[in-house]
Design an enzyme around this catalytic site. Structure first.
Site, PDB file in Angstrom:
ATOM      1  N   HIS A   1      -4.089  -1.606  -6.692  1.00  0.00           N
ATOM      2  CA  HIS A   1      -3.307  -0.443  -7.105  1.00  0.00           C
ATOM      3  C   HIS A   1      -4.249   0.657  -7.589  1.00  0.00           C
ATOM      4  O   HIS A   1      -5.034   0.452  -8.507  1.00  0.00           O
ATOM      5  CB  HIS A   1      -2.306  -0.840  -8.195  1.00  0.00           C
TER       6      HIS A   1
ATOM      7  N   ASP B   1       0.814  -1.222   0.000  1.00  0.00           N
ATOM      8  CA  ASP B   1       0.000   0.000   0.000  1.00  0.00           C
ATOM      9  C   ASP B   1       0.844   1.267   0.000  1.00  0.00           C
ATOM     10  O   ASP B   1       0.438   2.288   0.562  1.00  0.00           O
ATOM     11  CB  ASP B   1      -0.969   0.022   1.198  1.00  0.00           C
TER      12      ASP B   1
HETATM   13  P1  IMP Z   1      -2.496 -12.769   1.225  1.00  0.00           P
HETATM   14  O1  IMP Z   1      -1.491 -12.204   0.298  1.00  0.00           O
HETATM   15  O2  IMP Z   1      -3.918 -12.472   0.850  1.00  0.00           O
HETATM   16  O3  IMP Z   1      -2.247 -14.208   1.513  1.00  0.00           O
HETATM   17  O4  IMP Z   1      -2.315 -12.031   2.654  1.00  0.00           O
HETATM   18  C1  IMP Z   1      -1.150 -12.213   3.456  1.00  0.00           C
HETATM   19  C2  IMP Z   1      -0.805 -10.941   4.221  1.00  0.00           C
HETATM   20  O5  IMP Z   1      -0.357  -9.950   3.288  1.00  0.00           O
HETATM   21  C3  IMP Z   1      -1.992 -10.320   4.959  1.00  0.00           C
HETATM   22  O6  IMP Z   1      -1.501  -9.680   6.124  1.00  0.00           O
HETATM   23  C4  IMP Z   1      -2.493  -9.261   3.993  1.00  0.00           C
HETATM   24  O7  IMP Z   1      -3.172  -8.221   4.643  1.00  0.00           O
HETATM   25  C5  IMP Z   1      -1.187  -8.793   3.372  1.00  0.00           C
HETATM   26  N1  IMP Z   1      -1.346  -8.274   2.014  1.00  0.00           N
HETATM   27  C6  IMP Z   1      -1.530  -9.000   0.889  1.00  0.00           C
HETATM   28  N2  IMP Z   1      -1.610  -8.187  -0.170  1.00  0.00           N
HETATM   29  C7  IMP Z   1      -1.464  -6.941   0.286  1.00  0.00           C
HETATM   30  C8  IMP Z   1      -1.426  -5.661  -0.367  1.00  0.00           C
HETATM   31  O8  IMP Z   1      -1.523  -5.529  -1.586  1.00  0.00           O
HETATM   32  N3  IMP Z   1      -1.272  -4.592   0.463  1.00  0.00           N
HETATM   33  C9  IMP Z   1      -1.107  -4.727   1.808  1.00  0.00           C
HETATM   34  N4  IMP Z   1      -1.117  -5.892   2.445  1.00  0.00           N
HETATM   35  C10 IMP Z   1      -1.293  -6.995   1.682  1.00  0.00           C
END
Ligand code: IMP
Length: 438
Positions: A41, A13
């Site tokens: 994004h 982010d």
């Molecule tokens: P996953 O990628 O959905 O498996 O999530 C794993 C961890 O990464 C969690 O804490 C999510 O909140 C974080 N996360 C995944 N994608 C993003 C992103 O694009 N921005 C911020 N956090 C992310």
């Protein structure tokens, strides 16, 4: 000389989408190479706001070729919705997007598996995934037996393969506690029909992106690599196990995109002027107080993909120095400077105290990182808006001092400053020229 990477240096982010959109017209190709629909994004173009999950942020520029490469995991339903949304707004996605035949598919069973496993706590805390099926899809990619790739959609064996995997997944998910309704939703005949409908629409975009990108590099075309998430969420180098399932730091570019390191010249490390994190996991400089609430409100810190409130805290120079070194960052982009413009006093985390000792690295164990107390340096705030600043000379002395201190602590010069979401609210410093971005 051809490749520039845009890498998030925190927990995602960091506003990478804004930068990729802004820089895209200077490049021939924009390449998304890891992650999937967990990314969100945001691109602001005049009055229009675009929220992209799979589609590279170069898509708004009709003369830029966009690629989704083997390291990305794709949920075709979500991606087709994104394509339809962009097409309805006059953007020609189909002609300007090539999708790797090697990319893996996030299937409906992965979403069920993610939601089921997400409830499990790791070291007393849930990972808090985005529930987009990302981890289960990467798990199947590495496991190989149950994986479905883009190329499987256009092979003659497709229906048989989809039916077999869906039958096996039904057995596995039943054991994990999936409901009858969830299992009915992945019935083999439904999955076979879904895959056929995806294939029909995606076929014109499915390509050997590896070959196309190598051709482009060899023909002296310029490549912009768009990272998703941030380096602290990197599966190998992040704050494990509270990470995502791909290599989101700079080290992931070559493997995910299918390019050798020789095509990468510059790495732009993107970080907010403060820190945020969504989901679980340790966060040493987190502010669970009014100051954290104020940052969240001023920065509108709510997830693009899930809408969850983001955890907020001071800039963590220990963590960013680590990820900048790991990613080979040549210039920093310091984002959201406008948000910090409303504080009498700012703090930056310059070291951690772990079990009574001062340390300057990010410990590998989540329990150790959780025990780290931030050692904070106080920096006077400048307390006046910078939204209208268009050059460094428009910055108050206090803002310049803050930028200089971040450069010293991270060990990398700042090439770009962002003072708002609009393309125009971006300052290229005199140090941007060295990476061809002046
Ligand atoms: P996953 O990628 O959905 O498996 O999530 C794993 C961890 O990464 C969690 O804490 C999510 O909140 C974080 N996360 C995944 N994608 C993003 C992103 O694009 N921005 C911020 N956090 C992310």
């Amino acid at each position: 000389m051809s490749g520039t990477c845009v890498i998030g240096l925190q927990w995602g982010d960091e506003a990478k989408g804004k930068l990729v959109d802004l820089l895209a017209p200077r490049f021939d190709c924009v390449i998304r190479y890891q992650g999937g629909a967990n990314a969100g994004h945001t691109v602001v173009a005049g009055d229009e706001v675009y929220k992209l999950h799979h589609i590279p942020s170069g898509i708004l520029h009709s003369d830029v070729q966009n690629f989704i490469t083997p390291g990305v995991v794709i949920n075709p339903t979500t991606m087709l919705e994104e394509i339809d949304g962009l097409s309805a707004r006059g953007i020609n996605v189909v002609e300007n997007l090539k999708v790797s035949e090697r990319a893996h598919l996030v299937m409906p069973w992965h979403m069920i598996e993610d939601a089921t496993i997400n409830k499990v706590s790791v070291r007393g805390e849930s990972i808090g995934t985005t529930n987009r099926g990302i981890g289960p899809c990467y798990r199947d990619k590495v496991g190989r037996t149950h994986a479905i790739r883009m190329i499987d959609l256009i092979e003659a064996s497709r229906d048989e393969r989809i039916a077999t995997v869906s039958e096996q997944k039904t057995v596995l998910l039943r054991q994990l506690g999936a409901t009858d309704e969830e299992l009915a939703s992945i019935a083999p005949e439904k999955m076979v029909a879904l895959a056929a409908s995806w294939a029909e629409r995606l076929a014109p975009m499915i390509s050997d992106t590896t070959d196309l990108i190598l051709d482009a590099a060899e023909a002296n075309q310029t490549l912009l690599f768009e990272g998703a998430q941030g380096a602290l969420l990197d599966i190998d180098h992040g704050t494990y196990p509270f990470v995502t399932s791909s290599n989101s730091s700079g080290v992931g570019v070559c493997a995910g995109a299918g390019v050798p390191p020789k095509w990468i010249d510059h790495v732009l490390g993107v970080c907010k002027a403060y820190s945020t994190r969504v989901g679980g996991g340790p966060f040493p400089s987190e502010l669970n107080d009014e100051t954290g609430d104020k940052i969240r409100k001023l920065g509108n810190e709510f997830g693009t993909t899930t809408g969850r409130p983001r955890r907020c805290g001071w800039f963590d120079a220990v963590a960013v120095r680590y990820t900048a070194r790991l990613s080979g960052v040549t210039r920093l982009a310091l984002m959201m400077m406008d948000v910090l413009a409303h504080f009498e006093e700012l703090k930056v985390c310059v070291a951690y105290e772990l079990d009574g000792k001062e340390i300057h690295h990010v410990p590998a164990h989540a329990d150790q990182l959780r025990r780290c107390k931030p050692i904070l340096e106080t920096i006077p705030g400048w307390n006046s808006p910078v939204d209208d600043a268009r050059s460094m000379s428009d910055f108050p002395a206090g803002a310049l001092a803050y930028v200089k201190r971040i450069e010293e602590l991270v060990g990398v010069p700042v090439g770009i400053l962002s003072v708002g979401p609009d393309r125009s609210q971006t300052i290229f410093t005199d140090k941007a020229a060295a990476m061809g971005l002046a």
